[in-house]
Structures are given as structure tokens and as C-alpha cells.
Design a protein around this motif. Sequence first.
Motif, mmCIF file in Angstrom:
data_model
loop_
_atom_site.group_PDB
_atom_site.id
_atom_site.type_symbol
_atom_site.label_atom_id
_atom_site.label_comp_id
_atom_site.label_asym_id
_atom_site.label_seq_id
_atom_site.Cartn_x
_atom_site.Cartn_y
_atom_site.Cartn_z
ATOM 1 N N ASP A 1 0.614 -1.273 -0.196
ATOM 2 C CA ASP A 1 -0.278 -0.018 -0.113
ATOM 3 C C ASP A 1 1.021 1.143 -0.309
ATOM 4 O O ASP A 1 0.520 2.392 -0.259
ATOM 5 C CB ASP A 1 -0.937 -0.296 1.072
ATOM 6 C CG ASP A 1 -0.070 0.207 2.497
ATOM 7 O OD1 ASP A 1 0.335 -0.834 2.586
ATOM 8 O OD2 ASP A 1 -1.230 0.591 3.431
ATOM 9 N N LEU A 2 2.443 1.441 0.515
ATOM 10 C CA LEU A 2 3.506 2.346 0.145
ATOM 11 C C LEU A 2 3.879 2.292 -0.832
ATOM 12 O O LEU A 2 4.146 3.608 -1.842
ATOM 13 C CB LEU A 2 3.994 2.091 1.489
ATOM 14 C CG LEU A 2 3.270 2.415 2.605
ATOM 15 C CD1 LEU A 2 4.822 2.212 3.324
ATOM 16 C CD2 LEU A 2 3.098 3.074 3.151
ATOM 17 N N LYS A 3 3.764 2.034 -2.049
ATOM 18 C CA LYS A 3 4.166 1.682 -3.459
ATOM 19 C C LYS A 3 3.427 2.991 -4.163
ATOM 20 O O LYS A 3 2.138 3.094 -4.243
ATOM 21 C CB LYS A 3 4.146 0.251 -4.543
ATOM 22 C CG LYS A 3 5.200 -1.023 -3.142
ATOM 23 C CD LYS A 3 4.728 -2.135 -4.155
ATOM 24 C CE LYS A 3 6.353 -2.768 -3.165
ATOM 25 N NZ LYS A 3 6.472 -4.411 -3.899
ATOM 26 N N GLU A 4 4.388 3.270 -5.236
ATOM 27 C CA GLU A 4 3.586 4.470 -6.550
ATOM 28 C C GLU A 4 3.929 4.008 -7.876
ATOM 29 O O GLU A 4 4.663 3.208 -7.715
ATOM 30 C CB GLU A 4 3.782 5.834 -5.989
ATOM 31 C CG GLU A 4 3.653 5.964 -4.497
ATOM 32 C CD GLU A 4 4.711 8.088 -4.548
ATOM 33 O OE1 GLU A 4 4.139 8.305 -5.541
ATOM 34 O OE2 GLU A 4 4.398 8.174 -3.159
ATOM 35 N N THR A 5 2.351 4.287 -8.332
ATOM 36 C CA THR A 5 2.679 3.470 -10.288
ATOM 37 C C THR A 5 2.200 4.744 -10.102
ATOM 38 O O THR A 5 1.643 5.262 -10.126
ATOM 39 C CB THR A 5 2.026 2.453 -10.639
ATOM 40 O OG1 THR A 5 1.086 2.304 -9.848
ATOM 41 C CG2 THR A 5 2.802 1.184 -10.102
ATOM 42 N N GLU A 6 3.282 5.131 -11.619
ATOM 43 C CA GLU A 6 2.525 6.171 -12.650
ATOM 44 C C GLU A 6 1.332 5.527 -13.697
ATOM 45 O O GLU A 6 1.033 4.882 -13.819
ATOM 46 C CB GLU A 6 3.404 6.468 -13.615
ATOM 47 C CG GLU A 6 3.342 7.962 -14.415
ATOM 48 C CD GLU A 6 4.452 8.142 -15.162
ATOM 49 O OE1 GLU A 6 4.083 9.064 -16.483
ATOM 50 O OE2 GLU A 6 5.162 7.319 -15.348
ATOM 51 N N VAL A 7 0.239 7.003 -12.735
ATOM 52 C CA VAL A 7 -1.020 6.160 -13.027
ATOM 53 C C VAL A 7 -0.822 7.006 -15.040
ATOM 54 O O VAL A 7 -0.633 8.274 -15.362
ATOM 55 C CB VAL A 7 -2.535 7.332 -12.994
ATOM 56 C CG1 VAL A 7 -3.545 7.266 -13.084
ATOM 57 C CG2 VAL A 7 -1.957 7.074 -10.784
ATOM 58 N N ASP A 8 -1.948 6.542 -15.665
ATOM 59 C CA ASP A 8 -2.059 6.291 -17.193
ATOM 60 C C ASP A 8 -3.075 7.252 -16.870
ATOM 61 O O ASP A 8 -4.156 6.936 -16.963
ATOM 62 C CB ASP A 8 -2.287 5.314 -17.898
ATOM 63 C CG ASP A 8 -2.911 5.767 -19.214
ATOM 64 O OD1 ASP A 8 -2.604 6.399 -19.634
ATOM 65 O OD2 ASP A 8 -2.972 4.580 -20.190
ATOM 66 N N ARG A 9 -2.857 8.162 -17.571
ATOM 67 C CA ARG A 9 -4.527 10.014 -17.877
ATOM 68 C C ARG A 9 -4.896 9.932 -19.166
ATOM 69 O O ARG A 9 -5.381 10.618 -19.364
ATOM 70 C CB ARG A 9 -3.581 10.557 -17.419
ATOM 71 C CG ARG A 9 -2.729 10.626 -15.547
ATOM 72 C CD ARG A 9 -3.858 10.904 -14.620
ATOM 73 N NE ARG A 9 -4.589 11.732 -14.675
ATOM 74 C CZ ARG A 9 -5.812 11.690 -13.765
ATOM 75 N NH1 ARG A 9 -6.238 11.073 -13.031
ATOM 76 N NH2 ARG A 9 -6.892 12.169 -13.237
ATOM 77 N N SER A 10 -4.194 8.713 -20.317
ATOM 78 C CA SER A 10 -4.857 8.727 -21.229
ATOM 79 C C SER A 10 -6.282 8.717 -21.323
ATOM 80 O O SER A 10 -6.842 8.050 -20.714
ATOM 81 C CB SER A 10 -4.279 8.131 -22.142
ATOM 82 O OG SER A 10 -3.737 6.965 -21.977
ATOM 83 N N GLY A 11 -7.050 9.593 -22.501
ATOM 84 C CA GLY A 11 -8.496 9.432 -21.836
ATOM 85 C C GLY A 11 -9.001 10.771 -21.259
ATOM 86 O O GLY A 11 -10.748 10.350 -20.695
ATOM 87 N N TRP A 12 -8.701 10.488 -19.891
ATOM 88 C CA TRP A 12 -8.862 11.147 -18.977
ATOM 89 C C TRP A 12 -9.473 13.059 -19.070
ATOM 90 O O TRP A 12 -8.986 13.566 -20.251
ATOM 91 C CB TRP A 12 -8.178 10.610 -17.564
ATOM 92 C CG TRP A 12 -8.350 10.111 -16.688
ATOM 93 C CD1 TRP A 12 -7.931 9.478 -17.016
ATOM 94 C CD2 TRP A 12 -8.416 10.111 -15.742
ATOM 95 N NE1 TRP A 12 -7.723 7.499 -16.428
ATOM 96 C CE2 TRP A 12 -8.648 9.261 -14.685
ATOM 97 C CE3 TRP A 12 -9.703 11.105 -14.435
ATOM 98 C CZ2 TRP A 12 -9.188 8.219 -14.031
ATOM 99 C CZ3 TRP A 12 -10.140 10.268 -13.753
ATOM 100 C CH2 TRP A 12 -9.629 9.089 -13.029
#
Length: 469
Positions: free
Chosen positions: A97-108
Motif C-alpha cells: 500500500d506504500l508503493k506508487e505507480t505512474e497513473v495512465d491519464r490517457s483518455g481522462w
Amino acid sequence: MIFFTIDKENRREHVYQQIYKKIKAELLEGRLRVNEKLPSKRELAERLQVSVNSVSSAYEQLLAEGYIYTIERSGYYVEALDQFIEQSAESLLMDEDLKETEVDRSGWLSLSHMSSDLSGFPFKEWASCQRAALSTHRKELAEVPGPQGSYRVRETIAKLISRTRGVRCEPEQIVLGSGTQALLQQFVGLQPEGIRAGIENPGYTRVYRMLRQMKIETEAIGLDEKGIDAGEVKKAAPELLFITPSHQFPTGTIMPVSRRIELLNWAARKHGRYIIEDDYDSEFKYGTDNIPALQSLDRNQNVVYMGTFSKTLGPGFRISYMVLPPALLRRYREMYDHWIPGTDAFSLFTLHYFIETGMYERHLKRMNHRYEGKRSRLIEELRKVFGTRIRIRDIPAGLHFLADIQTDVPPSAIQKSAEKEKLELYTLERFRLSEGGREKAGLVSLIIGFAAIEEEDIQEAAVRLERIL
């Protein structure tokens, strides 16, 4: 005794780096005894078939880091090192729950109140101001700035806010910072122990949480049609009152002069009371002139004015400021004489030229026109899609407005559905600081931001919102 080999075909590491790493590993793993003499540089070079310079560089690095020590005319010896206390491998793993991943914002699509539109930003003009800052202020950029930031930049900002917001101050009263929260923390640090604060409800959740984390007793004070409820303010009797009078966040209410005078008189009746005026997006006003700041009416030095360039330039620029009354300025200088500001001097000098050349105000004029067009189009589209189900609090200011929409979908479900529809969206519930004043069943209030949405995407955003609700 040292036993290792060197890979001379290794193109990723120099020979001396390999020697350094191998000896360090033997030291850390305890394979070399404390005070054991290392081979001479020539001896080790011959053994490894490398140059003496490579061994010398490795030894010097180990010496600099404290792994070995030297005795003049005798050689190099192993330093006394404690062995590491090793925890289990599992305990060193990061929880998921502490790990981060880059969010794919395509289509938002974004209806966020926090974003701005950088597609119209004059990057070429900003770059020319950067060049001016570099050529003119090299000396200042090479030095640590004072606690309040560059005087020249403060002088420029003082002239700007006097002209555009009616703020009355000297450059000496301005403190530059990286954001309102950071400046507010400094301001609270000037106050005596046991003070109480009041804040608008609904209002800035981040500020409310920060004050409470700082152990400041903080009262969430309700609103009426004029902004923060003056009767509740008098009843709560805080020493600090945090408000957004020019465009209340998040409802958008513009506080009329009658309420402003009432609050200023309330503050003046007791020594040590201060109103913190957060003027976060007052540069954007549609159809009429800008409304002067509350500080411009203050006759008793009870208002601490806070402004930011995050809305006009962009949230990533992180340039904010506060204007302190003279009595607090003296206290500030006594308490923060050691302070190194968190601002970027290069960006500040760039901003100075951006304002001085008139580029900033021309940029604001263009963006006001651009935002007014987006705002009108979005309101029109929402009314077309929702018809009588929607009531828009149409206050022509700022970068967001409030919309009440009839729906049986609860706020928690709205947020989840918005993520599925790839629509960035926030409900009023997010900014309620206490349990009172919840919406009626069958109604939801949304904070609709229009800065980040492109005009060609407005119709699609309205359609997605209708599917969510």
C-alpha cells in the motif's frame, strides 16, 4: 588476505572501481581483520595485473570513506568497524500500500478545481525573462537568499497587488514562500500558545487538517448567503480566522462589503486577533472589475493577506506570498532570522521580469477571456444535458463553480463511477469539515472546475457526468 580478480573486459566499471568494491565487500563481511595491513599499492597492482594508479585510486576512496586508515611510511590498515545488525529480509520489504505507480491519464477529462490551463501559457516570453534573470542576477543566484526572499521581487509584487487588488503594503511586509500551507505554518509559529482558529465550513480541508495537526484548536464555522457566518464567528471567538472572501472556496460566494466591515470591526475589538485572507484565485473575474481585497479596507492592521501565482502561472510553479502587519513583521524577523526560504530564486527573478515587462498582465487578460469562454460553454452544456435537474450557482469569478444536481447516487459511489468514466471530479462532501449541513437526499453538490478542460471536450465531459449521476 585479499583474494579476488579483476574483469579487465568490463566496460561498465573502471578497474579502480572494481578494486574499491571488492575490498569494501571483504571489509564489511569481516574477512579482513581489524588493523590488518593491506598489500602495498605496487604489490597489489602486480598481483592483479593492473596499474599502480588504479590501486592508488581505490585505496584513496576507501580512506576517504573511513574503511581503512594509513600510517605514514608504513602503509594502509583495516579500520575497526562494527558489524551491521541485520533484520529479516521480509521486514525490509515495502508494504504494497506504500508503493506508487505512474497513473495512465490517457483518455481522462478534468473538471478539477485544482488544475490550470497551460496550453495558453506564453512559454517563449517566460524563457526570455529567464534569460534576463540569468544575465542580471548571477550574484544573487549564487547566494543564500534572506528569510523573506529577494527585496527586488517583493517590491515588484507589492506594486502589482496594490494596482490589481488594492493591497496596501511595503515590500518589507511581504514574505515569499513555496505555498500557502508553508507560509501559514510560519504565521502560526508567530502566535502565542493556546490560540484558537476558525475556518469556513465547507472550506479548505488541507488547511483545517494542518491546523489541527499543529495542535491548534480549530472551529469549523458555517456559511450564510454573505460568506462565513459573522454570528458564528463571534460565538466561536477565535484568535485567527481563515477566510476566502473574494471567492469563497468551495461555494464561490463573494463576500459583500457589509460583511467585510463587520468582520474587520470584530477583529479590531480585541488585541491579537487576525484575519487570514486567502486570495487564491481573485485574478479571474468575468463581466465586472475585480473586487478589492479585504486587506484594502483594513484600518487596524488585523488582516494577513495571502496570495499565490499557482492559479495564474500553474500549480507547478509554487510561488506564494503573505503580507504581514508591521507588528507581526518584527516578530517574524526575530523568530525566522535563520530561515532559508523554500522558494526558487531563479523562478522569482523570472517572475519579476514577467511582471515588470507587462507580460504577466497581458497573459492574465488572455486567460480571463479564455476561461470565460470555457465557463460559459460548460454551463450551457450542463444545462442542456441535465435540464431542470441542475441548479448552477452562477457566480462569475474564479476557476470553478458549484452545481447542485438531483440524483440518488451517493457521493462515495459518484467518486468510484467518475474513475471508471475517466472524469476527474470532486463533490462538496470532500470539503465539509464537520458533520453538519449535509446535502438533502436525492441531491449532490459538485465543484466544477473548468480551467483544465479543452473546449472541444466539454460536451463529452457533460455526457460522462450524466452517466455517472
